[in-house]
Design an enzyme around this catalytic site. Structure first.
Site, PDB file in Angstrom:
ATOM      1  N   TYR A 288       0.849  -1.196   0.000  1.00 61.97           N
ATOM      2  CA  TYR A 288       0.000   0.000   0.000  1.00 61.97           C
ATOM      3  C   TYR A 288       0.889   1.252   0.000  1.00 61.97           C
ATOM      4  CZ  TYR A 288      -3.468   3.486   1.514  1.00 61.97           C
ATOM      5  OH  TYR A 288      -4.275   4.596   1.605  1.00 61.97           O
TER       6      TYR A 288
ATOM      7  N   LYS B  27       1.152   4.357  -2.741  1.00 59.87           N
ATOM      8  CA  LYS B  27       0.847   5.734  -2.358  1.00 59.87           C
ATOM      9  C   LYS B  27       2.080   6.645  -2.488  1.00 59.87           C
ATOM     10  CE  LYS B  27      -3.529   5.436  -1.731  1.00 59.87           C
ATOM     11  NZ  LYS B  27      -4.421   6.226  -2.591  1.00 59.87           N
TER      12      LYS B  27
HETATM   13  N1  LIG Z   1     -10.154   6.705   4.709  1.00 58.92           N
HETATM   14  C1  LIG Z   1      -8.932   6.961   5.126  1.00 58.92           C
HETATM   15  O1  LIG Z   1      -8.672   7.002   6.341  1.00 58.92           O
HETATM   16  C2  LIG Z   1      -7.832   7.220   4.139  1.00 58.92           C
HETATM   17  C3  LIG Z   1      -6.554   7.501   4.645  1.00 58.92           C
HETATM   18  C4  LIG Z   1      -5.525   7.756   3.738  1.00 58.92           C
HETATM   19  C5  LIG Z   1      -5.764   7.751   2.384  1.00 58.92           C
HETATM   20  N2  LIG Z   1      -7.023   7.451   1.921  1.00 58.92           N
HETATM   21  C6  LIG Z   1      -7.207   7.440   0.463  1.00 58.92           C
HETATM   22  O2  LIG Z   1      -8.311   8.245   0.138  1.00 58.92           O
HETATM   23  C7  LIG Z   1      -8.920   7.777  -1.072  1.00 58.92           C
HETATM   24  C8  LIG Z   1     -10.418   7.707  -0.875  1.00 58.92           C
HETATM   25  O3  LIG Z   1     -10.687   6.739   0.110  1.00 58.92           O
HETATM   26  P1  LIG Z   1     -12.000   6.747   0.998  1.00 58.92           P
HETATM   27  O4  LIG Z   1     -11.573   6.847   2.401  1.00 58.92           O
HETATM   28  O5  LIG Z   1     -12.983   7.715   0.499  1.00 58.92           O
HETATM   29  O6  LIG Z   1     -12.485   5.229   0.769  1.00 58.92           O
HETATM   30  P2  LIG Z   1     -13.730   4.583   0.010  1.00 58.92           P
HETATM   31  O7  LIG Z   1     -15.001   5.038   0.610  1.00 58.92           O
HETATM   32  O8  LIG Z   1     -13.433   3.115   0.017  1.00 58.92           O
HETATM   33  O9  LIG Z   1     -13.614   5.144  -1.463  1.00 58.92           O
HETATM   34  C9  LIG Z   1     -12.741   4.598  -2.407  1.00 58.92           C
HETATM   35  C10 LIG Z   1     -13.403   4.574  -3.740  1.00 58.92           C
HETATM   36  O10 LIG Z   1     -12.507   3.956  -4.670  1.00 58.92           O
HETATM   37  C11 LIG Z   1     -13.266   3.136  -5.530  1.00 58.92           C
HETATM   38  N3  LIG Z   1     -12.506   2.058  -6.134  1.00 58.92           N
HETATM   39  C12 LIG Z   1     -11.883   1.030  -5.528  1.00 58.92           C
HETATM   40  N4  LIG Z   1     -11.365   0.195  -6.439  1.00 58.92           N
HETATM   41  C13 LIG Z   1     -11.669   0.704  -7.656  1.00 58.92           C
HETATM   42  C14 LIG Z   1     -11.431   0.292  -8.991  1.00 58.92           C
HETATM   43  N5  LIG Z   1     -10.799  -0.860  -9.262  1.00 58.92           N
HETATM   44  N6  LIG Z   1     -11.868   1.068 -10.005  1.00 58.92           N
HETATM   45  C15 LIG Z   1     -12.538   2.214  -9.739  1.00 58.92           C
HETATM   46  N7  LIG Z   1     -12.834   2.637  -8.506  1.00 58.92           N
HETATM   47  C16 LIG Z   1     -12.392   1.890  -7.470  1.00 58.92           C
HETATM   48  C17 LIG Z   1     -14.343   2.554  -4.616  1.00 58.92           C
HETATM   49  O11 LIG Z   1     -15.405   2.072  -5.419  1.00 58.92           O
HETATM   50  P3  LIG Z   1     -16.070   0.626  -5.152  1.00 58.92           P
HETATM   51  O12 LIG Z   1     -17.145   0.850  -4.190  1.00 58.92           O
HETATM   52  O13 LIG Z   1     -16.531   0.174  -6.497  1.00 58.92           O
HETATM   53  O14 LIG Z   1     -15.006  -0.270  -4.590  1.00 58.92           O
HETATM   54  C18 LIG Z   1     -14.698   3.752  -3.769  1.00 58.92           C
HETATM   55  O15 LIG Z   1     -15.709   4.521  -4.392  1.00 58.92           O
HETATM   56  C19 LIG Z   1      -8.237   6.442  -1.389  1.00 58.92           C
HETATM   57  O16 LIG Z   1      -7.305   6.638  -2.422  1.00 58.92           O
HETATM   58  C20 LIG Z   1      -7.523   6.071  -0.101  1.00 58.92           C
HETATM   59  O17 LIG Z   1      -6.363   5.325  -0.329  1.00 58.92           O
HETATM   60  C21 LIG Z   1      -8.057   7.198   2.765  1.00 58.92           C
END
Ligand SMILES: NC(=O)c1ccc[n+]([C@@H]2O[C@H](COP(=O)([O-])OP(=O)(O)OC[C@H]3O[C@@H](n4cnc5c(N)ncnc54)[C@H](OP(=O)(O)O)[C@@H]3O)[C@@H](O)[C@H]2O)c1
Length: 338
Positions: A213, A217
């Site tokens: 991961y 990133k």
């Molecule tokens: N939440 C945290 O604490 C956190 C911390 C650090 C970084 N981030 C980063 O922030 C970003 C957003 O995350 P989030 O927290 O909002 O999580 P999330 O609710 O899981 O959103 C991630 C989105 O990515 C989509 N996705 C996953 N695999 C995909 C694929 N193969 N093709 C197209 N879309 C895909 C998911 O769609 P599906 O529903 O279809 O899977 C979902 O809509 C991510 O890049 C994550 O790494 C999050």
């Protein structure tokens, strides 16, 4: 392996930048990948209510349509000058897990729109099971979080350049945003990329998960720098950001016990959206890169402040030319799908 999160990233002060700081976006076009849930949902909702035309790019039409319905039904955040009602929101099919499908997704967008003002490469996954791969056999984090967005952006960059040159484009307003994570600090040393074995299939366990991961990133951080270096002179701004530790669907792959322990420490996803909105709309950036004294290419931390990337990644970029090296490597890995 260094700490994967800093104190500043864990406990940010109240947001200083909100929807209220963003002017009316009528006439501008946006893509948010992964906008059906989490931080991306918050961005889509804000841009729609600021009267922009936003595309939610994702792999499930059903999930995106449900999100679109909810966004249209929810009240807009209060704003001193913008009256909502002219926003547009659409779904764009995009599966980052399958490089062979990405060209068609970009082509669909390009056939419909003649400008692209801001794209947030926000979709991403964490905690993919050991041994999981994309359709083309790349390690899943590498493929979905890094190579997929790199390829999607490849098809869209010419339109971004055209958009930046338009007389109606806001100055320094055409942007490519790479959503990374504080987890980039856990990427393999010394550069953040395990050049000799980029898939790291054999590395398992919790440590292996963090390395994979983290590498994907770190690549987002490096893409932001390298993109700024390559396209800043053509008017494009490129930034990376850690959205913050927020409660979203991102935790879906985490073990139940881990989730139960960490859940109280997570913030509402709205805050993560604000970090992304700061990247897309702050007025503190121009097209000159960090190497020329500007902010283009930089990293943003929660909830919209300039942050500092992992020192190892920065050293690689500045002293060992790792931005260019990663760019060339990524281009060679996706070349069959262009
Ligand atoms: N939440 C945290 O604490 C956190 C911390 C650090 C970084 N981030 C980063 O922030 C970003 C957003 O995350 P989030 O927290 O909002 O999580 P999330 O609710 O899981 O959103 C991630 C989105 O990515 C989509 N996705 C996953 N695999 C995909 C694929 N193969 N093709 C197209 N879309 C895909 C998911 O769609 P599906 O529903 O279809 O899977 C979902 O809509 C991510 O890049 C994550 O790494 C999050």
């Amino acid at each position: 392996m260094s700490s994967t999160i800093t104190w500043r990233e864990s406990f940010p002060p109240k947001p200083a930048f909100t929807e209220k700081d963003i002017p009316d976006q009528y006439g501008r076009v946006f893509i948010i990948t992964g906008g059906s849930s989490g931080c991306g949902y918050e961005v889509a909702k804000a841009v729609f209510n600021l009267n922009g035309h936003v595309y939610i790019a994702g792999r499930s039409a059903e999930k995106a349509q449900a999100a679109i319905g909810k966004i249209k039904a929810e009240p807009a955040a209060s704003h001193p000058t913008v009256r909502s009602g002219k926003g547009k929101i659409d779904f764009l099919q995009l599966d980052l897990n399958d490089l062979a499908s990405i060209r068609a997704s970009a082509a669909t967008f390009l056939s419909r729109e003649s400008r692209l003002d801001v794209i947030w490469h926000n979709a991403g996954i964490g905690g993919a099971p050991q041994g999981s791969t994309t359709t083309q056999g790349f390690e899943t984090h590498l493929g979905v979080n890094a190579l997929g967005p790199f390829l999607f952006q490849h098809f869209l960059t010419p339109l971004c350049v055209e958009t930046a040159a338009r007389s109606d484009a806001p100055r320094n307003g055409t942007r490519v945003i790479w959503v990374t994570s504080s987890g980039h600090r856990g990427a393999p040393g010394p550069d953040g990329v395990n050049w000799d074995d980029i898939n790291m299939h054999s590395v398992g366990g919790l440590k292996g998960g963090m390395l994979k991961y983290g590498q994907s990133k770190a690549m987002n951080v490096m893409y932001a720098h390298e993109f700024a270096r390559r396209f800043g002179s053509q008017g494009l701004v490129s930034l990376s950001l850690h959205p913050g530790s927020v409660k979203s669907e991102f935790q879906r792959n985490q073990p139940k016990l881990f989730r139960a322990i960490t859940s109280p420490l997570l913030y509402d996803q709205h805050f993560g959206g604000l970090t992304e909105l700061f990247a897309g709309f702050n007025q503190e950036v121009d097209t000159s890169t960090v190497y020329a004294g500007g902010n283009n290419g930089r990293y943003i931390e929660p909830w919209g402040r300039w942050g500092v990337e992992s020192q190892a990644v920065v050293d690689g970029l500045q002293k060992r030319g790792t931005g260019e090296r990663l760019w060339e490597l990524s281009a060679s890995l996706v070349k069959y799908y262009i």
